[in-house]
Write a protein that holds these residues in place. Structure first.
Motif, PDB file in Angstrom:
ATOM      1  N   GLU A  60       0.833  -1.211   0.000  1.00 40.12           N
ATOM      2  CA  GLU A  60       0.000   0.000   0.000  1.00 40.12           C
ATOM      3  C   GLU A  60       0.865   1.257   0.000  1.00 40.12           C
ATOM      4  O   GLU A  60       0.553   2.245  -0.687  1.00 40.12           O
ATOM      5  N   VAL A  61       1.971   1.204   0.749  1.00 40.39           N
ATOM      6  CA  VAL A  61       2.893   2.343   0.763  1.00 40.39           C
ATOM      7  C   VAL A  61       3.527   2.516  -0.626  1.00 40.39           C
ATOM      8  O   VAL A  61       3.650   3.635  -1.133  1.00 40.39           O
ATOM      9  N   GLN A  62       3.914   1.406  -1.246  1.00 42.12           N
ATOM     10  CA  GLN A  62       4.489   1.462  -2.586  1.00 42.12           C
ATOM     11  C   GLN A  62       3.511   2.076  -3.589  1.00 42.12           C
ATOM     12  O   GLN A  62       3.906   2.891  -4.436  1.00 42.12           O
ATOM     13  N   LEU A  63       2.240   1.711  -3.475  1.00 46.11           N
ATOM     14  CA  LEU A  63       1.234   2.268  -4.375  1.00 46.11           C
ATOM     15  C   LEU A  63       1.085   3.770  -4.143  1.00 46.11           C
ATOM     16  O   LEU A  63       0.977   4.552  -5.095  1.00 46.11           O
ATOM     17  N   SER A  64       1.113   4.183  -2.876  1.00 48.48           N
ATOM     18  CA  SER A  64       1.028   5.609  -2.566  1.00 48.48           C
ATOM     19  C   SER A  64       2.223   6.373  -3.137  1.00 48.48           C
ATOM     20  O   SER A  64       2.068   7.463  -3.704  1.00 48.48           O
ATOM     21  N   MET A  65       3.422   5.785  -3.023  1.00 48.00           N
ATOM     22  CA  MET A  65       4.630   6.460  -3.505  1.00 48.00           C
ATOM     23  C   MET A  65       4.725   6.442  -5.021  1.00 48.00           C
ATOM     24  O   MET A  65       5.448   7.257  -5.603  1.00 48.00           O
ATOM     25  N   SER A  66       4.002   5.544  -5.675  1.00 49.32           N
ATOM     26  CA  SER A  66       4.102   5.424  -7.136  1.00 49.32           C
ATOM     27  C   SER A  66       3.638   6.688  -7.850  1.00 49.32           C
ATOM     28  O   SER A  66       3.964   6.882  -9.028  1.00 49.32           O
ATOM     29  N   ARG A  67       2.908   7.531  -7.169  1.00 47.83           N
ATOM     30  CA  ARG A  67       2.481   8.783  -7.811  1.00 47.83           C
ATOM     31  C   ARG A  67       3.699   9.624  -8.204  1.00 47.83           C
ATOM     32  O   ARG A  67       3.660  10.386  -9.181  1.00 47.83           O
ATOM     33  N   TYR A  68       4.796   9.478  -7.455  1.00 50.36           N
ATOM     34  CA  TYR A  68       5.998  10.241  -7.790  1.00 50.36           C
ATOM     35  C   TYR A  68       6.623   9.723  -9.085  1.00 50.36           C
ATOM     36  O   TYR A  68       7.193  10.508  -9.862  1.00 50.36           O
ATOM     37  N   TYR A  69       6.550   8.419  -9.320  1.00 51.84           N
ATOM     38  CA  TYR A  69       7.017   7.866 -10.599  1.00 51.84           C
ATOM     39  C   TYR A  69       6.245   8.511 -11.744  1.00 51.84           C
ATOM     40  O   TYR A  69       6.834   8.965 -12.740  1.00 51.84           O
ATOM     41  N   GLU A  70       4.927   8.569 -11.597  1.00 54.44           N
ATOM     42  CA  GLU A  70       4.099   9.101 -12.678  1.00 54.44           C
ATOM     43  C   GLU A  70       4.333  10.606 -12.871  1.00 54.44           C
ATOM     44  O   GLU A  70       4.320  11.095 -14.003  1.00 54.44           O
ATOM     45  N   GLU A  71       4.583  11.326 -11.773  1.00 54.77           N
ATOM     46  CA  GLU A  71       4.877  12.762 -11.899  1.00 54.77           C
ATOM     47  C   GLU A  71       6.232  12.979 -12.568  1.00 54.77           C
ATOM     48  O   GLU A  71       6.392  13.881 -13.396  1.00 54.77           O
ATOM     49  N   ALA A  72       7.222  12.160 -12.217  1.00 53.85           N
ATOM     50  CA  ALA A  72       8.546  12.277 -12.848  1.00 53.85           C
ATOM     51  C   ALA A  72       8.449  11.978 -14.341  1.00 53.85           C
ATOM     52  O   ALA A  72       9.074  12.652 -15.166  1.00 53.85           O
ATOM     53  N   ARG A  73       7.673  10.993 -14.679  1.00 57.96           N
ATOM     54  CA  ARG A  73       7.471  10.625 -16.087  1.00 57.96           C
ATOM     55  C   ARG A  73       6.815  11.769 -16.855  1.00 57.96           C
ATOM     56  O   ARG A  73       7.259  12.141 -17.943  1.00 57.96           O
ATOM     57  N   ARG A  74       5.759  12.343 -16.274  1.00 53.46           N
ATOM     58  CA  ARG A  74       5.056  13.449 -16.943  1.00 53.46           C
ATOM     59  C   ARG A  74       5.929  14.697 -17.016  1.00 53.46           C
ATOM     60  O   ARG A  74       5.953  15.394 -18.028  1.00 53.46           O
ATOM     61  N   PHE A  75       6.679  14.962 -15.934  1.00 50.89           N
ATOM     62  CA  PHE A  75       7.551  16.143 -15.924  1.00 50.89           C
ATOM     63  C   PHE A  75       8.608  16.043 -17.010  1.00 50.89           C
ATOM     64  O   PHE A  75       8.857  17.001 -17.751  1.00 50.89           O
ATOM     65  N   ALA A  76       9.240  14.881 -17.138  1.00 53.77           N
ATOM     66  CA  ALA A  76      10.276  14.697 -18.166  1.00 53.77           C
ATOM     67  C   ALA A  76       9.692  14.881 -19.564  1.00 53.77           C
ATOM     68  O   ALA A  76      10.338  15.461 -20.451  1.00 53.77           O
ATOM     69  N   ALA A  77       8.474  14.408 -19.766  1.00 49.54           N
ATOM     70  CA  ALA A  77       7.826  14.568 -21.071  1.00 49.54           C
ATOM     71  C   ALA A  77       7.534  16.036 -21.347  1.00 49.54           C
ATOM     72  O   ALA A  77       7.743  16.528 -22.471  1.00 49.54           O
ATOM     73  N   ILE A  78       7.088  16.765 -20.336  1.00 50.49           N
ATOM     74  CA  ILE A  78       6.795  18.198 -20.500  1.00 50.49           C
ATOM     75  C   ILE A  78       8.068  18.960 -20.852  1.00 50.49           C
ATOM     76  O   ILE A  78       8.090  19.784 -21.775  1.00 50.49           O
TER      77      ILE A  78
END
Length: 300
Positions: free
Chosen positions: A113-131
Motif C-alpha cells: 500500500e505504501v508502494q502504491l502511494s509512492m508510485s504517484r511520484y514515478y508518474e509525476e517524474a514521467r510526466r515532468f520529463a515529457a513536459i
C-alpha cells in the motif's frame, strides 16, 4: 614561383587507432603473446590501465568520455532528475498490492500500500520529463533530461523523455549489486561510472535545474552536495525543486537548522517545494525567463 600542393597533406605518423589495429592483426609472436608479456601497447593493455598507479588516468577518462560525447551530441543544457530506485510505476505497484492481498500477510499488504502511494511520484517524474522534452524541443538550446540511469524515479525520467520523442541521458554507476540501465535511455548517451565523485560532477556540469523526488541515502547525498556547492559559491545558482512538501519536511527539519544557526536565514530559499509536473515546469519557465531577461539587461 608559388608552390602548389597537388594532394592534401597526410599525418606524419599513424594514429593510435591504426597502431592498435596493426597489433590486433599481427601474426602471433609466441612467447610475447602471453599474459606475462609487456609487449602490448600501453593504451590497449587493460591490465596495465587497471593498475593502482593509473587511477588518475582512469579518473581523467571518466571525466573526458561523457564530456566529449555530449559535446559531439550538442548537449548544452540539462535538467537533472534525482530520486529513489525503489519507487515503482503505478502499474507495478498495483500488481504488487494484488499479490500481497492474495498472501493475506498484513505486513506485506502494508508495504504494498505504501508502494502504491509512492508510485504517484514515478508518474509525476514521467510526466515532468515529457513536459520538459516537448516544451523545449523547439528552443535554440533544448533541455535534455538526465538521470542516474537506473530503475524507479530514474527510469520514469528517461521514460517520459523517450515517450515525448526526445533524447535523454543516463549516468549509471557500478555497484556491488548488479544494476542494469533502464531501457529508455538514448543508447549513445548511456554512460557507466566507477567514481561517484565524477558522476556527480557530470550531473551538474550542464544542468540548469535539479528536480529531486523522494529518495534515500543516494538521493540525499546528491541533493545536499548540490546545495552545499551553491551555498558556498562553488557553483552557480540554479533552481532546485523538491517534489512532495510533506515527504521532505518530515524527513528534514529545515526550521531547526535555521533556529540553531546551522544554516543562515535565506538558505532555505535555495530550493522550492512542488507537487505536480505542471507546477514544476511553470516554476522553471519563470526562472528561465528571469535569467534570460537579466542577461539581456547586462548586454545593454
Amino acid at each position: 614561383m608559388m608552390f602548389k600542393r597537388q594532394q592534401p597533406l597526410t599525418r606524419n605518423f599513424p594514429t593510435a587507432k591504426e597502431s592498435a589495429q596493426v597489433q590486433a592483426e599481427a601474426e602471433p609472436l609466441g612467447k610475447y603473446d602471453g599474459p606475462e608479456s609487456a609487449y602490448r601497447l600501453a593504451f590497449t593493455d587493460t591490465d596495465f590501465l587497471l593498475r593502482e598507479e593509473l587511477r588518475p588516468v582512469r579518473m581523467q577518462l571518466e571525466l573526458l568520455k561523457p564530456e566529449m560525447v555530449q559535446q559531439e551530441q550538442d548537449i548544452k543544457a540539462t535538467v537533472v532528475i534525482f530520486g529513489s530506485a525503489r519507487i515503482p510505476s503505478e502499474d507495478k505497484a498495483r500488481a504488487g498490492l494484488a499479490l500481497a492481498q492474495q498472501s493475506q500477510d498484513p505486513a506485506a499488504i502494508k508495504r504494498a500500500e505504501v508502494q502504491l502511494s509512492m508510485s504517484r511520484y514515478y508518474e509525476e517524474a514521467r510526466r515532468f520529463a515529457a513536459i520538459v522534452t516537448r516544451a523545449s524541443a523547439e528552443r535554440a538550446e533544448p533541455l535534455y533530461v538526465v538521470t542516474g540511469g537506473g530503475p524507479g524515479i530514474m527510469e520514469a525520467g528517461n521514460r517520459g523523455a523517450h515517450e515525448a520523442g526526445g533524447k535523454s541521458i543516463g549516468l549509471n554507476i557500478v555497484l556491488p549489486h548488479e544494476q542494469h540501465p533502464n531501457p529508455y535511455i538514448t543508447p549513445e548517451l548511456c554512460f557507466q561510472f566507477h567514481y561517484f565523485g565524477l558522476r556527480k560532477m557530470h550531473f551538474l556540469m550542464r544542468s540548469v535545474a535539479l528536480v529531486c523526488f523522494p529518495g534515500g541515502f543516494g538521493t540525499l547525498d546528491e541533493l545536499f552536495e548540490t546545495m552545499t556547492l551553491i551555498q558556498t559559491g562553488k557553483c552557480r545558482r540554479r533552481p532546485i525543486l523538491l517534489f512532495g512538501r510533506e515527504f521532505w519536511t518530515r524527513l528534514i527539519n529545515f526550521e531547526l537548522l535555521i533556529e540553531t544557526g546551522m544554516i543562515s536565514p535565506g538558505d532555505e530559499q535555495l530550493f522550492h517545494f512542488v507537487e505536480s509536473a505542471e507546477e514544476a515546469w511553470a516554476l522553471l519557465e519563470r526562472e528561465y525567463e528571469q535569467a534570460q531577461a537579466g542577461l539581456t539587461r547586462k548586454d545593454k
